[in-house]
Write an enzyme that holds these catalytic residues in place. Sequence first.
Site, PDB file in Angstrom:
ATOM      1  N   ASP A  78      39.185  40.851  56.744  1.00 53.99           N
ATOM      2  CA  ASP A  78      39.006  40.366  58.113  1.00 53.99           C
ATOM      3  C   ASP A  78      37.788  39.450  58.156  1.00 53.99           C
ATOM      4  O   ASP A  78      36.910  39.516  57.295  1.00 53.99           O
ATOM      5  CB  ASP A  78      38.831  41.532  59.084  1.00 53.99           C
ATOM      6  CG  ASP A  78      37.598  42.368  58.781  1.00 53.99           C
ATOM      7  OD1 ASP A  78      37.451  42.783  57.618  1.00 53.99           O
ATOM      8  OD2 ASP A  78      36.783  42.618  59.703  1.00 53.99           O
ATOM      9  N   GLU A 141      35.956  45.388  58.699  1.00 56.99           N
ATOM     10  CA  GLU A 141      34.530  45.452  58.398  1.00 56.99           C
ATOM     11  C   GLU A 141      33.685  44.791  59.480  1.00 56.99           C
ATOM     12  O   GLU A 141      32.594  45.254  59.793  1.00 56.99           O
ATOM     13  CB  GLU A 141      34.260  44.781  57.042  1.00 56.99           C
ATOM     14  CG  GLU A 141      32.893  45.084  56.450  1.00 56.99           C
ATOM     15  CD  GLU A 141      31.809  44.111  56.879  1.00 56.99           C
ATOM     16  OE1 GLU A 141      30.639  44.396  56.611  1.00 56.99           O
ATOM     17  OE2 GLU A 141      32.135  43.068  57.494  1.00 56.99           O
TER      18      GLU A 141
END
Length: 429
Positions: A78, A141
């Site tokens: 991500d 994250e």
Amino acid sequence: MEYFNDYIKATSELIKINSVESSKIDGKPFGAGVDDCLKKALSIAESLGFKTFYGDGYYGYAEIGEGEEMLGILGHLDTVPIGNDWTIPALGGDIIDGFLCGRGVLDDKGPIMATLFATKKLIDSGFVPNKRIRIIFGCDEESGWECIDKYCEREEIPTIAFTPDGDFPVINCEKSVSYFNVHLKKPKFITNIQGGERANMVMDKIECTVSDEIAAILPADNEFGVMVCGNNLTATGKSAHGSSPQTGDNALWKIVKFLGGYDTSAKNISQIICNTDGSGYNIKCEDEISGKLTINIGMISCDKENITLSLDIRHPLCLTREELYEKLCDTFSFGTVEYGFFHNPLYIAPDHPLCKKLLAAYESVTGEKLKPITIGGGTYARALPVAVAFGPIFPNQESTIHQKNERAKLTDLKKMYDIYLKAIEELTK
């Protein structure tokens, strides 16, 4: 066989996938883009001969080798939002003037894919690791770590691990990460104020609408660079990672300093928030091991009654989250403070075998004999018992992580790739 060019191609393919977290859909917990990126990464790993596992869209991993023990390498797919004012294609994955460009090339698609292809090259050279090598792909994250929380609940924990999501030579200490939301009564002269995209990004743009009364006395020309168009005020700055806010230029500061010349409440707020060391908040501190506190206001929003500030604070080991909360409540006694996201600090002794072997790998490629460092960034390393952060940013290198025009020199990517290959060998022989 050399896999560097294949690595660059694979990273480019991942950059082309917009993997900013979005709303859950059809069993994809972080949205379709993140899920597509995870599946693509696992497909690439499978084509290289790794055994792969898809963890319900929360995480995935690629594993190779045999043995009871495991080397874990944790990265994430991500990315933070793209942001504004790019002059190169943010999702292009293009090579421009010797740079691989696009959101995620450094944070963290490029580094985690480097470990995958470096492992493949190492195995193909005939090297037999003494433990399994598992490359773990996280998917959340940047927004909350639900991915790694799910992994730790469900899966085997690596014996030792590193995450290619920080700085070289080795990060053995990470400050605590504490988010807080501060709610303040909205001044009557402000009708709306909005800015920022994430708490861990320096705010690069802010828009504010003020009442007719104050708009009538605001000058169009001002030293703060605030654009005044009737009742609408706009300020722009420079984004940076929330762990190093001093390298950015927070647009919010410009607005409050400008308004502070015409309103007492704005002046008082500016005296509190316009710093990155916590001095205005009365939380400035440091210690010998983990260094200085930093603070970033990454977002501001409002409703009819209140303004909300989203704070990202990286604090040294000497100050606990609870102590920080009490100090903020004293500073903002005219408002309310609420707890948000939190990460415990990380500390692995410099003479631990994990640190020593990674430093040896770094030195063997670069020729530089360096010591471990401390950062304000929060990496996956702190989620595991024995882990550190290792690269990808080199000492004294300009970083474009969380900024517009994120990019990495191909020569630096090759050096990073070679370091990871040597590190994996050192940790599994």
